[in-house]
Motif scaffolding. Sequence first.
Motif, PDB file in Angstrom:
ATOM      1  N   THR A 121       0.826  -1.210   0.000  1.00  0.00           N
ATOM      2  CA  THR A 121       0.000   0.000   0.000  1.00  0.00           C
ATOM      3  C   THR A 121       0.859   1.257   0.000  1.00  0.00           C
ATOM      4  N   ASP A 122       2.006   1.190   0.657  1.00  0.00           N
ATOM      5  CA  ASP A 122       2.942   2.319   0.638  1.00  0.00           C
ATOM      6  C   ASP A 122       3.606   2.494  -0.727  1.00  0.00           C
ATOM      7  N   GLU A 123       3.742   1.393  -1.472  1.00  0.00           N
ATOM      8  CA  GLU A 123       4.526   1.397  -2.707  1.00  0.00           C
ATOM      9  C   GLU A 123       3.692   1.592  -3.970  1.00  0.00           C
ATOM     10  N   ALA A 124       2.443   1.104  -3.956  1.00  0.00           N
ATOM     11  CA  ALA A 124       1.635   1.055  -5.173  1.00  0.00           C
ATOM     12  C   ALA A 124       1.400   2.454  -5.740  1.00  0.00           C
ATOM     13  N   GLY A 125       1.508   2.550  -7.066  1.00  0.00           N
ATOM     14  CA  GLY A 125       1.381   3.842  -7.719  1.00  0.00           C
ATOM     15  C   GLY A 125       0.007   4.074  -8.327  1.00  0.00           C
ATOM     16  N   ASP A 126      -0.098   5.129  -9.085  1.00  0.00           N
ATOM     17  CA  ASP A 126      -1.347   5.503  -9.738  1.00  0.00           C
ATOM     18  C   ASP A 126      -1.794   4.398 -10.693  1.00  0.00           C
ATOM     19  N   LYS A 127      -3.102   4.179 -10.748  1.00  0.00           N
ATOM     20  CA  LYS A 127      -3.726   3.208 -11.655  1.00  0.00           C
ATOM     21  C   LYS A 127      -3.307   1.777 -11.334  1.00  0.00           C
ATOM     22  N   SER A 128      -2.920   1.528 -10.084  1.00  0.00           N
ATOM     23  CA  SER A 128      -2.522   0.175  -9.695  1.00  0.00           C
ATOM     24  C   SER A 128      -3.704  -0.592  -9.129  1.00  0.00           C
ATOM     25  N   LEU A 129      -3.645  -1.899  -9.281  1.00  0.00           N
ATOM     26  CA  LEU A 129      -4.615  -2.819  -8.681  1.00  0.00           C
ATOM     27  C   LEU A 129      -3.856  -3.774  -7.786  1.00  0.00           C
ATOM     28  N   THR A 130      -4.198  -3.790  -6.517  1.00  0.00           N
ATOM     29  CA  THR A 130      -3.617  -4.735  -5.558  1.00  0.00           C
ATOM     30  C   THR A 130      -4.690  -5.745  -5.186  1.00  0.00           C
ATOM     31  N   PHE A 131      -4.402  -7.017  -5.398  1.00  0.00           N
ATOM     32  CA  PHE A 131      -5.385  -8.091  -5.222  1.00  0.00           C
ATOM     33  C   PHE A 131      -4.768  -9.102  -4.260  1.00  0.00           C
ATOM     34  N   VAL A 132      -5.359  -9.246  -3.067  1.00  0.00           N
ATOM     35  CA  VAL A 132      -4.815 -10.158  -2.070  1.00  0.00           C
ATOM     36  C   VAL A 132      -5.851 -11.204  -1.696  1.00  0.00           C
ATOM     37  N   ASN A 133      -5.418 -12.445  -1.633  1.00  0.00           N
ATOM     38  CA  ASN A 133      -6.261 -13.548  -1.188  1.00  0.00           C
ATOM     39  C   ASN A 133      -5.793 -13.997   0.194  1.00  0.00           C
ATOM     40  N   PHE A 134      -6.660 -13.832   1.194  1.00  0.00           N
ATOM     41  CA  PHE A 134      -6.366 -14.316   2.547  1.00  0.00           C
ATOM     42  C   PHE A 134      -6.870 -15.750   2.649  1.00  0.00           C
ATOM     43  N   VAL A 135      -5.961 -16.686   2.388  1.00  0.00           N
ATOM     44  CA  VAL A 135      -6.353 -18.068   2.130  1.00  0.00           C
ATOM     45  C   VAL A 135      -6.672 -18.865   3.380  1.00  0.00           C
ATOM     46  N   ASP A 136      -6.177 -18.439   4.546  1.00  0.00           N
ATOM     47  CA  ASP A 136      -6.355 -19.259   5.749  1.00  0.00           C
ATOM     48  C   ASP A 136      -7.819 -19.489   6.109  1.00  0.00           C
ATOM     49  N   PHE A 137      -8.678 -18.504   5.814  1.00  0.00           N
ATOM     50  CA  PHE A 137     -10.094 -18.698   6.124  1.00  0.00           C
ATOM     51  C   PHE A 137     -10.610 -19.988   5.485  1.00  0.00           C
ATOM     52  N   ASP A 138     -10.175 -20.235   4.264  1.00  0.00           N
ATOM     53  CA  ASP A 138     -10.632 -21.404   3.512  1.00  0.00           C
ATOM     54  C   ASP A 138      -9.845 -22.660   3.869  1.00  0.00           C
ATOM     55  N   GLN A 139      -8.521 -22.627   3.619  1.00  0.00           N
ATOM     56  CA  GLN A 139      -7.748 -23.862   3.713  1.00  0.00           C
ATOM     57  C   GLN A 139      -7.514 -24.333   5.143  1.00  0.00           C
ATOM     58  N   ALA A 140      -7.379 -23.396   6.075  1.00  0.00           N
ATOM     59  CA  ALA A 140      -7.062 -23.793   7.444  1.00  0.00           C
ATOM     60  C   ALA A 140      -8.298 -23.988   8.313  1.00  0.00           C
ATOM     61  N   PHE A 141      -9.407 -23.307   7.982  1.00  0.00           N
ATOM     62  CA  PHE A 141     -10.563 -23.323   8.876  1.00  0.00           C
ATOM     63  C   PHE A 141     -11.858 -23.778   8.206  1.00  0.00           C
ATOM     64  N   GLY A 142     -12.143 -23.283   7.000  1.00  0.00           N
ATOM     65  CA  GLY A 142     -13.374 -23.681   6.329  1.00  0.00           C
ATOM     66  C   GLY A 142     -13.388 -25.156   5.979  1.00  0.00           C
ATOM     67  N   HIS A 143     -12.397 -25.595   5.219  1.00  0.00           N
ATOM     68  CA  HIS A 143     -12.326 -26.999   4.803  1.00  0.00           C
ATOM     69  C   HIS A 143     -12.162 -27.940   5.996  1.00  0.00           C
ATOM     70  N   ARG A 144     -11.501 -27.474   7.025  1.00  0.00           N
ATOM     71  CA  ARG A 144     -11.285 -28.317   8.210  1.00  0.00           C
ATOM     72  C   ARG A 144     -12.457 -28.272   9.180  1.00  0.00           C
ATOM     73  N   ARG A 145     -13.473 -27.470   8.839  1.00  0.00           N
ATOM     74  CA  ARG A 145     -14.674 -27.340   9.682  1.00  0.00           C
ATOM     75  C   ARG A 145     -14.299 -26.921  11.105  1.00  0.00           C
ATOM     76  N   ASP A 146     -13.410 -25.940  11.152  1.00  0.00           N
ATOM     77  CA  ASP A 146     -12.922 -25.410  12.421  1.00  0.00           C
ATOM     78  C   ASP A 146     -13.600 -24.064  12.672  1.00  0.00           C
ATOM     79  N   VAL A 147     -14.753 -24.088  13.337  1.00  0.00           N
ATOM     80  CA  VAL A 147     -15.528 -22.870  13.556  1.00  0.00           C
ATOM     81  C   VAL A 147     -14.752 -21.887  14.435  1.00  0.00           C
TER      82      VAL A 147
END
Length: 397
Positions: free
Chosen positions: A279-305
């Motif tokens: 966020t400090d580095e990105a310039g004009d007309k940039s798109l930053t796309f982040v996937n926070f995967v732990d929700f899915d792979q570590a908790f959703g699929h493992r049925r860890d509420v």
Amino acid sequence: MSRAFILLLDSFGLGATPDADKFGDVGANTFGHIASWAAEQGKPMQLPNLERLGLAAAAHLASGEWAQGFDQRDGFTGAYGAARERSTGKDTQSGHWEIAGVPVEFDWGYFPRTVPSFPAELTDKLQELTGVAGYLGNCHASGTDIINKHGDEHVATGKIIVYTSGDSVMQIAAHEEHFGLERLYAVCEAAFELVKPYNIGRVIARPFLGENGNYRRTSNRHDYAVPPPSATLLDHVKNEGGEVIGLGKISDIFATQGISRVVKGVDNMALFDALLKVTDEAGDKSLTFVNFVDFDQAFGHRRDVAGYSNALHEMDARLPEFMAKLKEGDLVVITADHGCDPSWPGSDHTREHIPMIFFGPGVAPRALPVSNTFSDIGATLAKHLGVKPLSNGTALL
């Protein structure tokens, strides 16, 4: 100056879609069921930053219900809504591609819930080409569970661990040191060619470390993926001179198409640290796309509420750090790619609405309609960045 950020909480669904019956997911509700579980434990969820932005209100639009423990009914600071998927599946690639303007309106191939899941002609040919000693698993499974179950035998015999899920995917796990990381990648490259006749979207290399039944996956995961069939938001931004920064598994999901820079992280919080730096580095007309995967792979699929709930609290607590770095002209959307209700039977994704929570210095708070395609997100960001409009979706702001 205009910049755009997609913060994707992988699998964070807001309630079953009208077509959930086709997927066996009627009644699924990732957010709602986590909130109900927390309230039943006597410790209602507290996500003040997400709630102020309009998370619970967006969930109410999607499901018609207010999540337990969430009391704010007005005074929101974001433009909030929910979206239904137009793509025919509920898998990772379809969700991400549709957000970026390319719904998947063909049917992926999937491996059955039989044991073995993979056809013998596929595994026999892979063994012939790569010389692997054999296979362990060969079923539908949660990756973290199957690695711990078969890790010791894998280390002792050299047999690779293979498994699949409700996604169109073949996953291959091996120990980085005992089997070798480059060798694992070579096996996955061979497998990716072999699964093409089955119309499979991805082969995922799942390297891990550890010993004696205590194994952990590493950040050296690599997806061998089919590229999107047409230009996405990422391509439009990059082709018009903007930088597209993919954090986490974004580059893999799009088969590097439209990506300018790749940033990895071992878990949600490492990725959040990386997001702050970008966020400090990105310039004009940039798109930053982040996937926070732990929700899915570590908790959703493992049925860890409980784990899923804790991860949401961690994310909410850190949002102010990110918000403090935003500049005039920045537009952020918090969203997801599908659901993965940790209270639901099985270990697969669930067909749910996703959040669309837009915020930034110039965003006027308001309720948005329920969208009939995730592509409204990409269309909104394309308009904000001033790039070529997408083939699908309608700008919401």
